[in-house]
Design a protein around this motif. Structure first.
Motif, PDB file in Angstrom:
ATOM      1  N   GLY A   1       0.813  -1.212   0.000  1.00 46.62           N
ATOM      2  CA  GLY A   1       0.000   0.000   0.000  1.00 46.62           C
ATOM      3  C   GLY A   1       0.844   1.258   0.000  1.00 46.62           C
ATOM      4  O   GLY A   1       0.560   2.213  -0.708  1.00 46.62           O
TER       5      GLY A   1
ATOM      6  N   ASP B   1       5.191  -3.104  -4.616  1.00 46.86           N
ATOM      7  CA  ASP B   1       3.764  -3.400  -4.733  1.00 46.86           C
ATOM      8  C   ASP B   1       3.517  -4.412  -5.841  1.00 46.86           C
ATOM      9  O   ASP B   1       2.764  -5.376  -5.669  1.00 46.86           O
ATOM     10  CB  ASP B   1       3.001  -2.097  -5.008  1.00 46.86           C
ATOM     11  CG  ASP B   1       1.518  -2.334  -5.161  1.00 46.86           C
ATOM     12  OD1 ASP B   1       1.001  -3.264  -4.517  1.00 46.86           O
ATOM     13  OD2 ASP B   1       0.868  -1.591  -5.914  1.00 46.86           O
TER      14      ASP B   1
ATOM     15  N   ARG C   1      -3.725  -3.714   1.854  1.00 46.38           N
ATOM     16  CA  ARG C   1      -3.169  -2.795   0.862  1.00 46.38           C
ATOM     17  C   ARG C   1      -4.224  -1.754   0.477  1.00 46.38           C
ATOM     18  O   ARG C   1      -3.958  -0.545   0.499  1.00 46.38           O
ATOM     19  CB  ARG C   1      -2.745  -3.579  -0.379  1.00 46.38           C
ATOM     20  CG  ARG C   1      -2.354  -2.708  -1.539  1.00 46.38           C
ATOM     21  CD  ARG C   1      -1.993  -3.553  -2.764  1.00 46.38           C
ATOM     22  NE  ARG C   1      -1.621  -2.703  -3.877  1.00 46.38           N
ATOM     23  CZ  ARG C   1      -2.483  -2.282  -4.797  1.00 46.38           C
ATOM     24  NH1 ARG C   1      -3.755  -2.625  -4.717  1.00 46.38           N
ATOM     25  NH2 ARG C   1      -2.071  -1.515  -5.781  1.00 46.38           N
TER      26      ARG C   1
END
Ligand code: SF4
Ligand code: SF4
Lengths: 326, 702, 307
Positions: free
Chosen positions: A123, A131, A213
């Protein structure tokens, strides 16, 4: 707060009532005669069927049957096990539930911290390299059915590494199946536990980390994060105090919900690893047409899930000032 | 000029946003100079780039925005663009503070107010807890937060919008910053709350000698607060001048249009049309090469489209970006007489047939004793628990009549029940009591039970054109549907009629094929108006139809509504929180407070004594877009009592500045009748009210 | 009128197709799903040995597949212990999984959407009651419910040719639909609740439109994107469920070429002998689910941002 608790408990009982009705009626409303199924299907004689009918009280009206069934369940009177001669459903289920609970506990201890960390990292680095890597990992993990991961784990870890010299010296930490004695102690069971628990971890990992996330990304966009940053406090403090605090709160609920997932996953994983838990018991029960046992297992599971959700909601309400408690 | 550097000195600032991979300059060649103790206004409509500027000045642009090279941004002589992150944090902590628009979202919902405020203080300096606490109490007191100790112990959602905004201001002031950047800090608050906050702000700024950049779209607020004003349009400065100059002698055609498009308090549709600016602002992706205002400018010439006019600095220090300002400055906007006053096309009353026999002054719609209670979340769970929370009395015994072909304005703060009242009349909400008569026919409770005939006679224009048009339906379809459904037209006839209706709302026929996301806000509202008019209704309920629109677009829509009423004779029930807008369009006005009417009267009567004490406060709170005008404001406390727990006696007694004593708390005030249907609900007799209020007005003018 | 609306929805999908292509992962996913679909539809034509129980080959032959040389050989995935061609069986297995998972998804999405739209628009106590029932159903883990249902139905005996027997034959399809209808209904309901309060719905009410008109003409188009996203998600879970049930022995019965069943038949002691007979069907399941997930990720990105 009292009102909230009262409302939440009412909801709990209502849901419990409905789920138990569902489980009860599964055996009643389907076409065909449950007594005949229990008696052994086609081959059963009329006398056998009639005997079972009487034994189960199937001749009483449905509401009465339901009430006595619930009463029996609450009283711990869950009937004789047909699948295994001479056993009592209650003892069997309690023993197996404890085993499953151990497995689930190890799985949760492994998966929750790991997936929270991965989710938060993903996140914070939205659409950047970390990510993308984490997303790929979770996506592929979520895509593999438990029995596939389970089998691969057995294959790779237990059979390949397990036969290596290193693993040989470690001894029994690399069993190819987790078919331990059902009444083994936790210490004895641990070596057999970690591999299935790891398979279960993978199931939860994707789910929890993806939601985490999303939560972090959402929080980062909030106006109050800007307010905090413009106070001139260090970015790290902004993240800890203002982003994570709000982003991680909903995870309590998420974890409770994922327990239902975990239970589904455990059924398959226990079967794959031959672990003596509630899930493998359920499969045996159904294979051996022990519908009363299956019914009791379903009730136990639902009880666990509903309690988990209840506690999660209460914890969430206690920790979150936004929930109106009045 | 003094030798000391300006507090804030910006030159040639260009800010770009990344849209679909391309960097588009959203703000071009921006400049400003701000001295200590000065309040500089930055006025612009939505999309003009004003919030972008605020964030760029703070160096807090989001990842898809950047400041282009070539400009300078100096704060107290230092180049802000060169500051490291650590230095910036230091500056944010101590010297530059930001007050955001939406206070509710700007406060962390899960941390107590006190902790959030002291956090700012401790970021700036090493002070102990007790000292921080003491300073917080002082600043809470400064921004007039009632009961500061309790506020500090609360969470943001437990405070009203006005209190939340006071907290964000306290958060900014607590470190005694040198520069304050305020982005629409009072937008979204009620006028009464806004007036109280602005009043406080003016004093606080004067005491502290800070420089303030005040960003807003509201010309009234600018006129009341700022010394200098920058007018921004489509990312460029159009004009900068002192407030006095700007409002008295606006040079730029855009400024002129903007100022004259705001209805003045007491200005009425009968006297003159509003001066509207035609068209819509350009989009970021299609900024014209020449003057950005060329497409909408009444004074446009060939050259304006070819060349970009430079930002000229004039002798008196003001700035202007227009080739023709020397000519336009002497062409002050002439008020145009309302169009189409040739008499009504349709005789009044409308298609009422034999049912209706009264004169023009008789009522079209009669509402008697309407009321609506909202049970508080009575879910199944609560039914089972047999919890019966006190209901919200949103509308409580309202009598109302709307005359044929006229506009009844309905004003009140948010939470006054005005929208619920409108929804009761249209039938979107079912009334719990009272009766409703249209042209003498009894009107059923809910839209579902109403006859085709009644449905076609009452229509509605909704607040937010963004939501009131289905994104999957073209403008043409949206207008055709009521024609077919309510007027029983054949598809071909409906097609032709829809085009005619589009024409009546000044949209070209090709708009029929467009989907809502291909229309601007003003165009959407025109389509929504055409749709409401399609069934040829006698009454149209307009719920804040212009509040979601920019000022320059708003006036065109108001003109359109006035013109359509003139042509067709439909009556309006026009709801707005904005008294000047209501005053412009309405023939009669009703003032609502906590579910009841406080005053009803002719539009002219409402803006002069005798007022209901509440109306008086509302009227005095309106920021007038004229810096010379200053009224003694009647400031009310921010908090509207909860409609779940209404005050006894007169509902206004908890906030009334004219409260005469215990009787106000004990007894419901009587209706007192004035001339020509003017009615006020108060314990003070009208004559007395008039004298009290005259005195104030006179003192003012002296 | 309808055609325009349809074209509007279609335009959104075209946008989504564009977005799919911009994200290589989702494009790959979509292509892979299409590939499996072709296998499912034309499996009988594509498989070298169209009879799934053709035991005419030598048993336990190792795979002849050579990816480097792009060479398939006689038995690309080898043969199992009964001498059946694994390659053909994997191809033939695509059909049943697509049929059951696809049909199950379709049924549950259609029925669930209708239910959810109705609940969301109607509101009030009906919504409350159905909502609680759904909550209660969802408290029971999906696999557990499926196992119990399948276990019961399989043990019932019906007259051949009766409707009950037909039902029992399609019990997994039925289970998927039953399990997913409430889930889809929940999604459709919350999407509807969001749209219901929009003013264009009130504008329709003010014109006296019927409930059906409002639900299907005004609300449905705006809800379709979330439904499509949910459908793709359901499809991947359905595949998962079908494979898991097959593996646990509650799905197709031998000798059908069900992937889950094939994995189960070849595990344990047989795994050492013919690992390929387990690995290839397992791989097929994994690749298909990954592909569907990539595709649904792409759809979600495209539809939830734009529209
Ligand atoms: S430069 Fe031309 S178009 Fe622009 S404002 Fe001046 S007169 Fe109008
Ligand atoms: S009745 Fe009393 S409290 Fe109410 S408005 Fe009049 S003076 Fe104020």
């Amino acid at each position: 707060m009292l009102l909230f608790l009262r409302r939440r408990f009412l909801f709990f009982f209502f849901t419990y009532l409905l789920s138990s009705l569902t489980i009860f009626f599964l055996l009643r409303i389907l076409p065909g005669d449950p007594a005949r199924v229990i008696a052994g299907g086609r081959e059963a004689t009329a006398e056998q069927v009639a005997e079972i009918r009487a034994e189960l009280g199937l001749n009483a009206p449905l509401p009465a049957q339901y009430i006595s069934w619930v009463g029996n369940f609450l009283g711990g009177n869950w009937g004789d096990t047909i699948a295994f001669r001479g056993a009592q459903n209650y003892d069997l289920i309690i023993e197996r539930s404890l085993n499953s609970a151990r497995l689930a506990a190890v799985a949760l201890l492994m998966s929750v911290p790991l997936s929270l960390v991965l989710g938060v990292i993903a996140g914070l680095f939205e659409n950047k390299l970390p990510d993308i890597l984490i997303s790929l990992l979770t996506l592929s993990v979520v895509s593999l059915p438990e029995f596939v991961t389970g089998l691969f784990l057995i294959n790779i870890v237990a059979l390949r590494w397990g036969s290596s010299d290193l693993a040989q010296s470690l001894g029994w930490w690399f069993p190819s199946s987790s078919a331990v004695r059902a009444d083994a102690s936790f210490g004895e069971m641990l070596p057999a536990l970690w591999l299935p628990a790891f398979a279960a971890t993978l199931v939860m990992l994707a789910y929890i980390s993806r939601l985490t996330r999303a939560g972090v990304i959402e929080e980062l966009k909030r106006d109050y994060v800007r307010t905090a940053a413009l106070k001139g406090i260090p970015w790290r403090t902004v993240i800890w105090r203002h982003v994570l605090r709000n982003a991680l709160l909903p995870t309590i609920t998420v974890i409770a919900i994922s327990i239902s997932w975990l239970i589904s996953g455990l059924v398959v994983i226990e079967y794959v690893f031959g672990f003596p838990g509630l899930g493998s018991l359920l499969i045996t029960a159904i294979e051996r047409r022990d519908l009363l046992l299956a019914q009791a297992i379903a009730m136990v599971t639902v009880t666990v899930i509903l309690f988990a959700n209840l506690f999660a909601d209460i914890a969430y309400a206690l920790l979150n000032p936004r929930v109106e408690l009045a | 000029m003094t030798a000391a550097p300006h507090l804030l000195d910006v030159e040639g600032l260009t800010i770009s946003y990344q849209v679909k991979g391309r960097w588009l300059p959203a703000v071009r060649d921006f400049r400003l100079q701000l001295r200590r103790g000065q309040i500089l206004g930055l006025v612009g409509e939505s999309g003009s780039g004003k919030s972008t500027i605020a964030l760029a000045l703070l160096r807090y642009l989001s990842g898809n925005g950047r400041v282009e090279g070539g400009g300078t941004l100096r704060f107290a002589g230092d180049d802000l663009l060169r500051k490291s992150d650590a230095e910036l944090r230091q500056i944010w902590a101590e010297r530059i503070k930001f007050v955001p628009q939406n206070a509710g979202a700007a406060l962390n919902p899960s941390i107590k107010i006190g902790a959030q405020v002291t956090e700012a203080l401790r970021a700036a300096s090493d002070i102990d807890r007790g000292e921080a606490q003491a300073r917080m109490m002082r600043v809470f007191h400064d921004v007039r937060l009632v009961d500061p100790e309790r506020v500090a112990q609360r969470y943001p959602h437990e405070l009203s919008g006005g209190m939340q905004q006071r907290v964000t201001i306290a958060l900014a002031l607590i470190c005694n910053p040198e520069l304050l950047i305020m982005d629409e800090p009072t937008t979204g608050l009620d006028v009464t709350t806004e007036a109280a906050i602005l009043d406080r702000l003016r004093n606080l700024i004067a005491e502290r000698e800070a420089g303030v950049l005040y960003i807003t779209h509201n010309l009234g607020v600018v006129a009341q607060l700022c010394q200098r004003v920058i007018v921004l349009y489509a990312g460029e400065i159009m004009e900068e001048a002192t407030a006095l100059d700007l409002f008295q002698r606006p040079k730029h055609p855009y400024t002129q249009g903007l100022i004259s498009s705001v209805p003045q308090l007491g200005q009425s549709k009968r006297a003159a049309q509003l001066q509207a600016i035609a068209g819509n602002p350009p989009s970021l992706t299609r900024t014209p090469g020449g003057c950005v205002f060329a497409d909408r400018c009444p004074a446009v010439i060939e050259r304006c489209r070819e060349q970009k006019p430079p930002l000229e600095k004039l002798g008196d220090g003001s700035l202007i970006r227009c080739f023709r300002w020397e000519e336009t400055i002497s062409m002050p906007p002439v008020p145009r007489p309302p169009q189409g006053r040739k008499g009504r096309k349709k005789p009044l009353p409308l298609n009422g047939g034999g049912v209706w026999g009264g004169g023009v002054e008789s009522a079209l719609l009669h509402a008697k004793n309407l009321s609506k209670l909202f049970p508080v979340a009575r879910s199944l769970r609560e039914l089972l628990a047999r919890v019966e929370p006190a209901p919200i009395r949103a509308v409580d015994g309202v009598d109302l009549h709307v005359r044929a072909g006229q506009t009844l304005g309905l004003v009140g703060e948010s939470g006054s029940g005005k929208t619920t009242l409108a929804r009761l009349i249209i039938g979107l909400e079912e009334r719990d009591g009272g009766s409703l008569e249209l042209l003498g026919m009894d009107v059923r409770n809910s839209v579902r039970d109403r006859s085709q005939d009644v449905l076609s006679k009452i229509q509605m224009v909704f607040q937010n054109p963004q939501n009131s048009l289905n994104p999957y339906v073209t403008a043409g379809q949206a207008i055709r549907r009521p024609l077919i459904k309510l007027r029983g037209m054949a598809p071909a006839a409906a097609e032709a009629e829809a085009l005619a209706l589009l024409g009546r709302v000044n949209l070209r026929p090709e708009y029929a094929e467009r989907y809502p996301d291909e229309l601007s806000g003003g165009e959407k509202q025109r389509v929504a108006i055409a749709r409401a008019f399609a069934s040829d209704p006698d009454l149209i309920i307009c719920d804040e139809p212009v509040s979601a629109l920019d000022v320059s677009v708003q006036s065109a829509v108001l003109n359109l509504l006035a013109q359509l009423q003139d042509e067709g004779g439909a009556a309006y029930l026009f709801i707005s929180h904005d008294l000047s807008v209501v005053g412009y369009l309405a023939d009669r006005i009703a003032v609502m407070y906590l579910g009841q009417l406080a005053e009803v009267g002719d539009a002219r009567q409402l803006f002069q004594p005798p007022y209901h004490p509440y109306t008086e406060a509302l009227v005095s709170a309106i920021p007038i877009p004229d810096p010379r005008h200053s009224t003694e404001r009647i400031l009310l406390s921010d908090d509207l009592p909860s409609a779940q727990n209404l005050p006894s006696g007169c509902r206004f007694h908890t906030r009334c500045p004219r409260k005469i004593g215990e009787i106000c708390e004990r007894e419901e005030p009587p209706w007192r009748a004035g001339d020509g249907g003017h009615r006020i609900r108060c314990h003070i007799p009208l004559a007395e009210l008039t004298t009290m209020q005259r005195r104030l007005t006179l003192a003012d003018e002296a | 009128m309808r055609s325009v609306r349809v074209s509007r929805v279609y335009a959104a999908f075209k946008r989504s197709a564009g977005a799919q292509l911009r994200h290589p992962q989702s494009a790959v996913g979509t292509l892979a799903v299409a590939f499996f679909l072709v296998l499912a539809l034309f499996g009988a034509q594509l498989a070298p040995h169209p009879n799934p129980n053709d035991q005419s080959h030598a048993a336990r032959l190792p795979p002849t597949l050579d990816i480097g040389a792009l060479h398939l050989g006689e038995h690309p995935f080898g043969t199992d212990r009964l001498g059946r061609d694994v390659y053909s069986r994997v191809i033939l297995g695509a059909g049943s999984i697509f049929r059951i998972a696809g049909l199950g998804t379709l049924i549950s999405v259609l029925a669930g959407s209708a239910l959810g739209l109705f609940m969301g628009y109607q509101g009030g106590w009906i919504d409350e009651v159905i909502g609680r029932v759904i909550d209660a159903l969802l408290a029971i883990p999906a696999l557990l419910l499926a196992l119990v249902l399948v276990g019961i139905v399989r043990n019932l005996d019906f007259e051949a040719g009766s409707w009950q027997a037909a039902l029992a034959d399609n019990v997994i399809l039925l289970v998927i639909s039953l399990l997913y209808i409430p889930i889809v209904a929940r999604v459709a309901r919350s999407a509807t609740l969001d749209i219901r309060t929009r003013e264009f719905v009130e504008a329709a009410e003010v014109r006296g439109e019927s409930k059906a008109y409002i639900i299907f003409r005004e609300i449905l188009p705006s809800v379709v994107p979330s439904l499509v996203v949910e459908a793709s998600l359901r499809f991947s879970y359905a595949i998962f469920l079908v494979a898991s049930l097959g593996f646990l022995g509650f799905g197709a019965r031998p000798p059908s070429p069900d992937w889950g069943l094939m994995v189960n038949e070849n595990r344990g002691g047989f795994y050492q002998l013919t690992p390929w007979a387990l690995e290839f069907p397992a791989l097929a399941i994994a690749v298909l689910v990954i592909a569907v997930n990539l595709m649904s990720d792409g759809i979600r990105r495209a539809l939830q941002k734009g529209a």
